[in-house]
Motif scaffolding. Structure first.
Motif, mmCIF file in Angstrom:
data_model
loop_
_atom_site.group_PDB
_atom_site.id
_atom_site.type_symbol
_atom_site.label_atom_id
_atom_site.label_comp_id
_atom_site.label_asym_id
_atom_site.label_seq_id
_atom_site.Cartn_x
_atom_site.Cartn_y
_atom_site.Cartn_z
ATOM 1 N N PRO A 1 0.805 -1.228 0.000
ATOM 2 C CA PRO A 1 0.000 0.000 0.000
ATOM 3 C C PRO A 1 0.832 1.271 0.000
ATOM 4 C CG PRO A 1 0.030 -0.996 2.183
ATOM 5 C CD PRO A 1 0.714 -1.971 1.263
ATOM 6 N N ASP A 2 2.091 1.179 0.401
ATOM 7 C CA ASP A 2 2.949 2.363 0.434
ATOM 8 C C ASP A 2 3.581 2.667 -0.917
ATOM 9 O OD1 ASP A 2 2.488 2.707 3.194
ATOM 10 O OD2 ASP A 2 4.052 1.239 3.668
ATOM 11 N N ARG A 3 3.496 1.719 -1.857
ATOM 12 C CA ARG A 3 4.056 1.919 -3.201
ATOM 13 C C ARG A 3 3.040 1.438 -4.229
ATOM 14 N NH1 ARG A 3 9.498 -1.210 -3.435
ATOM 15 N NH2 ARG A 3 8.229 -2.779 -2.364
ATOM 16 N N PRO A 4 1.939 2.189 -4.390
ATOM 17 C CA PRO A 4 0.848 1.707 -5.253
ATOM 18 C C PRO A 4 1.250 1.601 -6.715
ATOM 19 C CG PRO A 4 0.495 3.988 -4.621
ATOM 20 C CD PRO A 4 1.650 3.502 -3.801
ATOM 21 N N VAL A 5 0.672 0.601 -7.376
ATOM 22 C CA VAL A 5 0.849 0.400 -8.811
ATOM 23 C C VAL A 5 -0.455 0.788 -9.507
ATOM 24 C CG1 VAL A 5 1.163 -1.318 -10.637
ATOM 25 C CG2 VAL A 5 2.597 -1.389 -8.575
ATOM 26 N N ASP A 6 -0.359 1.701 -10.460
ATOM 27 C CA ASP A 6 -1.541 2.230 -11.148
ATOM 28 C C ASP A 6 -1.869 1.480 -12.431
ATOM 29 O OD1 ASP A 6 -1.877 4.862 -9.485
ATOM 30 O OD2 ASP A 6 0.246 4.758 -10.025
ATOM 31 N N LEU A 7 -0.844 0.863 -13.046
ATOM 32 C CA LEU A 7 -1.028 0.111 -14.290
ATOM 33 C C LEU A 7 -0.212 -1.170 -14.210
ATOM 34 C CD1 LEU A 7 -1.706 -0.378 -17.305
ATOM 35 C CD2 LEU A 7 0.155 1.191 -17.890
ATOM 36 N N TYR B 1 -5.487 0.320 -13.971
ATOM 37 C CA TYR B 1 -5.542 -0.302 -15.288
ATOM 38 C C TYR B 1 -4.761 -1.609 -15.277
ATOM 39 C CZ TYR B 1 -6.724 4.529 -16.452
ATOM 40 O OH TYR B 1 -7.297 5.771 -16.482
ATOM 41 N N VAL B 2 -5.296 -2.623 -15.968
ATOM 42 C CA VAL B 2 -4.617 -3.903 -16.138
ATOM 43 C C VAL B 2 -4.649 -4.255 -17.615
ATOM 44 C CG1 VAL B 2 -4.570 -6.363 -15.569
ATOM 45 C CG2 VAL B 2 -5.298 -4.691 -13.832
ATOM 46 N N VAL B 3 -3.478 -4.518 -18.186
ATOM 47 C CA VAL B 3 -3.364 -5.008 -19.559
ATOM 48 C C VAL B 3 -2.819 -6.427 -19.492
ATOM 49 C CG1 VAL B 3 -2.194 -4.773 -21.781
ATOM 50 C CG2 VAL B 3 -3.001 -2.728 -20.566
ATOM 51 N N ASN B 4 -3.593 -7.378 -19.996
ATOM 52 C CA ASN B 4 -3.161 -8.780 -20.062
ATOM 53 C C ASN B 4 -2.841 -9.110 -21.514
ATOM 54 O OD1 ASN B 4 -3.578 -9.263 -17.279
ATOM 55 N ND2 ASN B 4 -5.758 -9.600 -17.630
ATOM 56 N N VAL B 5 -1.584 -9.411 -21.796
ATOM 57 C CA VAL B 5 -1.172 -9.647 -23.188
ATOM 58 C C VAL B 5 -1.553 -11.071 -23.590
ATOM 59 C CG1 VAL B 5 0.727 -9.669 -24.828
ATOM 60 C CG2 VAL B 5 0.682 -7.973 -22.981
ATOM 61 N N ALA B 6 -2.446 -11.167 -24.559
ATOM 62 C CA ALA B 6 -2.875 -12.452 -25.116
ATOM 63 C C ALA B 6 -2.255 -12.582 -26.508
ATOM 64 C CB ALA B 6 -4.397 -12.539 -25.153
ATOM 65 N N SER B 7 -3.043 -12.885 -27.515
ATOM 66 C CA SER B 7 -2.525 -13.083 -28.868
ATOM 67 C C SER B 7 -3.716 -13.317 -29.799
ATOM 68 C CB SER B 7 -1.600 -14.308 -28.908
ATOM 69 O OG SER B 7 -1.289 -14.677 -30.236
ATOM 70 N N VAL B 8 -3.539 -13.077 -31.091
ATOM 71 C CA VAL B 8 -4.578 -13.469 -32.030
ATOM 72 C C VAL B 8 -4.765 -14.984 -32.037
ATOM 73 C CG1 VAL B 8 -4.327 -11.460 -33.519
ATOM 74 C CG2 VAL B 8 -2.976 -13.494 -33.983
ATOM 75 N N ALA B 9 -3.766 -15.718 -31.528
ATOM 76 C CA ALA B 9 -3.903 -17.171 -31.409
ATOM 77 C C ALA B 9 -5.045 -17.552 -30.483
ATOM 78 C CB ALA B 9 -2.602 -17.784 -30.902
ATOM 79 N N ALA B 10 -5.505 -16.614 -29.653
ATOM 80 C CA ALA B 10 -6.640 -16.883 -28.768
ATOM 81 C C ALA B 10 -7.902 -17.228 -29.546
ATOM 82 C CB ALA B 10 -6.905 -15.669 -27.881
ATOM 83 N N PHE B 11 -7.964 -16.801 -30.798
ATOM 84 C CA PHE B 11 -9.170 -16.999 -31.606
ATOM 85 C C PHE B 11 -9.015 -18.157 -32.584
ATOM 86 C CE2 PHE B 11 -8.578 -12.536 -30.485
ATOM 87 C CZ PHE B 11 -9.725 -12.323 -29.726
ATOM 88 N N LEU B 12 -7.920 -18.916 -32.452
ATOM 89 C CA LEU B 12 -7.637 -20.016 -33.365
ATOM 90 C C LEU B 12 -7.365 -21.287 -32.563
ATOM 91 C CD1 LEU B 12 -5.123 -18.066 -35.631
ATOM 92 C CD2 LEU B 12 -7.509 -18.546 -36.169
ATOM 93 N N PRO B 13 -7.736 -22.460 -33.108
ATOM 94 C CA PRO B 13 -7.478 -23.720 -32.394
ATOM 95 C C PRO B 13 -6.020 -24.142 -32.539
ATOM 96 C CG PRO B 13 -8.572 -24.164 -34.485
ATOM 97 C CD PRO B 13 -8.482 -22.675 -34.360
ATOM 98 N N ARG B 14 -5.198 -23.828 -31.536
ATOM 99 C CA ARG B 14 -3.758 -24.028 -31.657
ATOM 100 C C ARG B 14 -3.167 -24.583 -30.374
ATOM 101 N NH1 ARG B 14 -0.910 -20.095 -31.871
ATOM 102 N NH2 ARG B 14 0.841 -21.036 -32.938
ATOM 103 N N GLY B 15 -3.737 -25.641 -29.843
ATOM 104 C CA GLY B 15 -3.140 -26.337 -28.714
ATOM 105 C C GLY B 15 -3.144 -25.541 -27.431
ATOM 106 N N THR B 16 -2.215 -25.881 -26.542
ATOM 107 C CA THR B 16 -2.162 -25.248 -25.231
ATOM 108 C C THR B 16 -1.871 -23.765 -25.331
ATOM 109 O OG1 THR B 16 -1.419 -27.322 -24.244
ATOM 110 C CG2 THR B 16 -1.038 -25.329 -22.969
#
Length: 257
Positions: free
Chosen positions: A76-82, A132-147
């Protein structure tokens, strides 16, 4: 000074986020496994932009590494905004050729670490009424490509769900879904990219710029560039058999870091 914490910050999209946010005047907490490389990057950013840069060496494929970053996010003494959850990796081969231990490491990093770090950051952000939270995914999220594709699909669904759940609190969550981006990611994974056409490549700077614009607009998913927006729109409508045929020749290749 607002502060951003970036995982996978030593190269690629993570380093591009660090440069852009430092240029915007944010203090930084840079997270990656390579402490020496983080120190070098921090020195350059401090000299060029005059911002405060903290380094935190942690392997987010381990409980110890995740716990260290959770503790920093919850201070709490060193807040993260993003928070930028960018750490990740690809595999040269697909299921079931890849050893299950490597698959489980991917699940740990792409899913468990994203979940736990987001969970650690959000309470403080809600209490302050902004974050703010940015979670980096990929266009692979929309394709059937294994794990790999499955883990990135989880990131997209989780981010959209979190964004809805936090509506009205001042906290925004976004899934960033880049396509092929020029970084050292593929070289580190030993992945042959010679078949990828030149027009399919994005720069890390373009990916970050479009992401931050979409975050400011309150969107929960960002797909940089018109070419990849069109690809994702087509993928959502295409039969599964067609998608499998498209992706079978590029397993493990669609990524960014």
């Amino acid at each position: 000074m607002p502060t951003a914490l970036i995982t996978g910050a030593s190269a690629g999209i993570g380093a591009a986020f660090a440069r852009r946010l430092a240029g915007d005047g944010l203090g930084l907490v840079l997270v990656a496994r390579d402490a020496a490389r983080l120190d070098e990057e921090a020195a350059v950013l401090v000299a060029q932009y005059g911002v405060t840069v903290e380094v935190l060496a942690a392997d987010l494929a381990t409980d110890e590494g995740i716990a260290a970053v959770e503790a920093r996010l919850g201070d709490p003494d060193r807040p993260v905004d993003l928070l930028v959850n960018n750490a990740g990796f690809g595999l040269r081969e697909g299921f079931p050729t890849v050893p299950v231990a490597d698959e489980l490491t991917m699940v740990k990093l792409h899913i468990e670490a994203v979940l736990r770090l987001t969970h650690a950051a959000v309470p403080g952000m809600r209490g302050r009424g902004r974050g703010y939270v940015v979670n980096v995914a990929s266009v692979a999220a929309f394709l059937p490509r294994g794990t790999y594709g499955a883990s990135k699909s989880w990131v997209v669904n989780f981010s959209q769900s979190a964004a809805r759940g936090l509506a009205g609190t001042g906290v925004r969550v976004l899934a960033l879904c880049p396509g092929f981006t020029r970084t050292e990611f593929h070289d580190r994974g030993g992945i042959d990219m010679t078949e990828v056409r030149p027009w399919m490549w994005l720069s890390a700077e373009q990916v970050v710029d479009e992401c931050l614009r979409d975050l400011a607009r309150g969107r929960s998913v960002s797909v940089p560039s018109l070419r990849y927006k069109a690809l994702v729109a087509a993928a959502r409508k295409a039969p599964l058999a067609a998608l499998v045929g498209i992706t079978s020749g590029v397993s493990g290749r669609i990524d960014h870091r």
